[in-house]
Design an enzyme around this catalytic site. Structure first.
Site, PDB file in Angstrom:
ATOM      1  N   SER A 129       0.828  -1.203   0.000  1.00  0.00           N
ATOM      2  CA  SER A 129       0.000   0.000   0.000  1.00  0.00           C
ATOM      3  C   SER A 129       0.859   1.248   0.000  1.00  0.00           C
ATOM      4  O   SER A 129       1.922   1.292   0.608  1.00  0.00           O
ATOM      5  CB  SER A 129      -0.923   0.017   1.224  1.00  0.00           C
ATOM      6  N   LYS A 183      -4.450  -6.837   3.580  1.00  0.00           N
ATOM      7  CA  LYS A 183      -4.459  -5.739   2.604  1.00  0.00           C
ATOM      8  C   LYS A 183      -5.870  -5.491   2.086  1.00  0.00           C
ATOM      9  O   LYS A 183      -6.276  -4.341   1.868  1.00  0.00           O
ATOM     10  CB  LYS A 183      -3.520  -6.082   1.441  1.00  0.00           C
ATOM     11  N   HIS A 186      -7.629  -3.585   4.760  1.00  0.00           N
ATOM     12  CA  HIS A 186      -7.031  -2.240   4.720  1.00  0.00           C
ATOM     13  C   HIS A 186      -7.741  -1.407   3.654  1.00  0.00           C
ATOM     14  O   HIS A 186      -8.120  -0.254   3.881  1.00  0.00           O
ATOM     15  CB  HIS A 186      -5.534  -2.365   4.418  1.00  0.00           C
ATOM     16  N   ASN A 187      -7.939  -1.992   2.478  1.00  0.00           N
ATOM     17  CA  ASN A 187      -8.594  -1.260   1.395  1.00  0.00           C
ATOM     18  C   ASN A 187     -10.058  -0.965   1.720  1.00  0.00           C
ATOM     19  O   ASN A 187     -10.581   0.084   1.349  1.00  0.00           O
ATOM     20  CB  ASN A 187      -8.490  -2.045   0.090  1.00  0.00           C
ATOM     21  N   GLU A 190     -10.049   1.911   3.905  1.00  0.00           N
ATOM     22  CA  GLU A 190      -9.744   3.053   3.040  1.00  0.00           C
ATOM     23  C   GLU A 190     -11.012   3.561   2.349  1.00  0.00           C
ATOM     24  O   GLU A 190     -11.242   4.779   2.266  1.00  0.00           O
ATOM     25  CB  GLU A 190      -8.710   2.628   2.005  1.00  0.00           C
TER      26      GLU A 190
END
Length: 473
Positions: A129, A183, A186-187, A190
């Site tokens: 990222s 990940k 995480h996105n 986001e």
């Protein structure tokens, strides 16, 4: 070739090129390969002073690498990754390492891990990222795979990652698909972060804020508790004018948002694991609704709403929206981390939430000051059941909840869509309520399907059924 390279990368799009330059800048020689050979030639010739080895075939590429070979793939997720792996297998030797650095679905990573293990090869699914800038200057990296493989890659990954307080923004997440899974979440977080900021913007726009005023607000916020990369770039966006029209660039950008799939994957995973991520869900749905531009334009001429009358003084509104944004942001992270913890437990990944939060503090898109607080929360209590219950975040939510409610009420009464603010507040209120209306829901389920229910005056785990009267249509 006498001088073998320490590292190899396949796929020289912008992210791949920047990662190569990052690795090379840390003292490693890097071999590169791209399906279109001219791209390789142009990239290598553009950096004559770098320790780069351009190759025109996969055979040449593999032979240029020192053993155990470390091959990072930076191509589009899905079929292209499988195709590259398929081509590499006959060329590699036992113990060589393949790293998928793209946004692959974690279940694909688990499949590839099992596939390559049978071939005697090692595999890492590594979430990366930070975008183009992070790839070049230092990303946050989330590698999953065997501990022994991490030990081999650790010197390179730690050297190229972002650093915060002397700590590298990379850690071994866990086995199999754990890295790409984290990940993915995480996105999803986001997505929530970005939508919440956009909803704050919608309220300010309805209140008549100019782009200059908006830039000042977000610049001020970035000097306080809301300091983050996303707040920082939002302030910069409001400062930019369109060279063609002279208008603020944000005003000439069409209101249709794109997405690459990780947000939808996050929602699907949450449903499979029965975890509530309503803020992230609202953010994904907001992007989908934004893409329905023609339908929205048509509906705007037919469906009525209230007249917008925001009579709140601007300075007071800024304070209220700041509190609502901060509280909602906490909810988005709480939900994402709850999903990580739940899946990690089910998978037996033994995930360290403090370490995960720590590597998000630098390099990645969601890097923010309050990730230090999240790191501390899980370092102080690894068994924390929900981020909202950490003493620091509990105090923030208790302090901000009144302004949060007023902002949501103000937006709803004026017809300003704030789905992520509303979903965050709904989650907060549902979580903090000792008794919800699900008792009626369970009665309904027992009525039409004899699904039984538990009683408030009996021990948990005992189930009962009522003989309900027959309903005649």
């Amino acid at each position: 070739m006498e001088n073998k390279s320490d590292f190899g990368l396949i796929g020289l799009a912008v992210m791949g090129q920047n990662l190569v330059l990052n690795v090379e800048s840390r003292g490693f020689q890097v071999s590169v390969y791209n399906r279109t050979g001219s791209v390789t030639d142009e990239f290598v010739s553009a950096h004559p002073d770098k320790k780069l080895v351009g190759t025109q075939s996969l055979e040449e590429f593999v032979q240029s690498l020192a053993r155990p070979r470390k091959v990072m793939i930076m191509v589009k997720a899905g079929g292209p990754v499988d195709a590259v792996i398929e081509s590499l297998i006959p060329l590699l030797e036992e113990g060589d390492i393949i790293i998928d650095g793209g946004n692959s679905l974690y279940t694909d990573t688990e499949r590839r891990d099992a596939w390559l293990e049978k071939e005697g090869l090692r595999f890492i699914g590594a979430g990366v990222s930070g975008g183009e800038e992070g790839a070049r200057k230092g990303p946050s990296i989330m590698p999953g795979g065997p501990e022994s493989t991490w030990d081999v890659m650790k010197p390179i990954f730690e050297s190229i990652s972002a650093k915060v307080d002397g700590e590298a923004c990379v850690t071994h997440i866990g086995p199999g698909g754990a890295g790409h899974y984290v990940k993915m979440i995480h996105n999803g977080i986001e997505y929530g972060d970005m939508q919440l900021i956009c909803e704050a913007y919608s309220i300010f726009k309805a209140a008549g804020f100019t782009a200059e005023e908006l830039a000042a607000v977000f610049t001020e916020w970035n000097n306080g508790d809301l300091e983050s990369y996303l707040i920082q770039i939002t302030a910069e966006i409001f400062k930019q004018n369109d060279p063609e029209t002279g208008a603020p660039i944000v005003d000439v950008i069409l209101d249709t948002a794109g997405q690459k799939g990780t947000g939808r994957w996050t929602i699907m995973n949450a449903v499979e694991n029965a975890v509530v991520i309503s803020t992230i869900n609202a953010a994904v749905e907001a992007r989908i609704l934004s893409s329905m531009k023609e339908k929205r334009v048509d509906a705007s001429t037919q469906l009525e709403g209230p007249k917008v009358e925001l009579s709140v003084e601007k300075a007071a509104l800024v304070d209220k929206v700041r509190d609502a944004l901060y509280a909602s942001k906490i909810i988005s992270y709480a939900q994402g981390l709850d999903l990580i913890a739940t899946t990690g437990e089910q998978k037996g990944w033994n995930l360290d939430l403090a370490a995960i939060a720590a590597i998000w503090r630098g390099g990645c898109i969601i890097r923010a000051r309050f990730l230090n607080r999240i790191t501390d929360a899980y370092r102080n209590n690894a068994e924390l059941s929900n981020l909202m219950l950490d003493p620091f975040f509990k105090d923030v939510l208790n302090k901000n909840q009144q302004n949060w409610r007023e902002v949501v009420a103000l937006a709803v009464s004026n017809g300003i869509p704030v789905p992520a603010f509303s979903a965050s507040l709904g989650y907060y209120d549902s979580y903090r309520n000792e008794r919800l209306s699900a008792n009626l829901l369970q009665a309904q389920r027992d009525f039409f399907g004899a699904h039984t229910y538990e009683r408030t005056d009996k021990p948990r785990g005992e189930f009962f059924h009522t003989d309900w009267p027959e309903v005649i249509d």
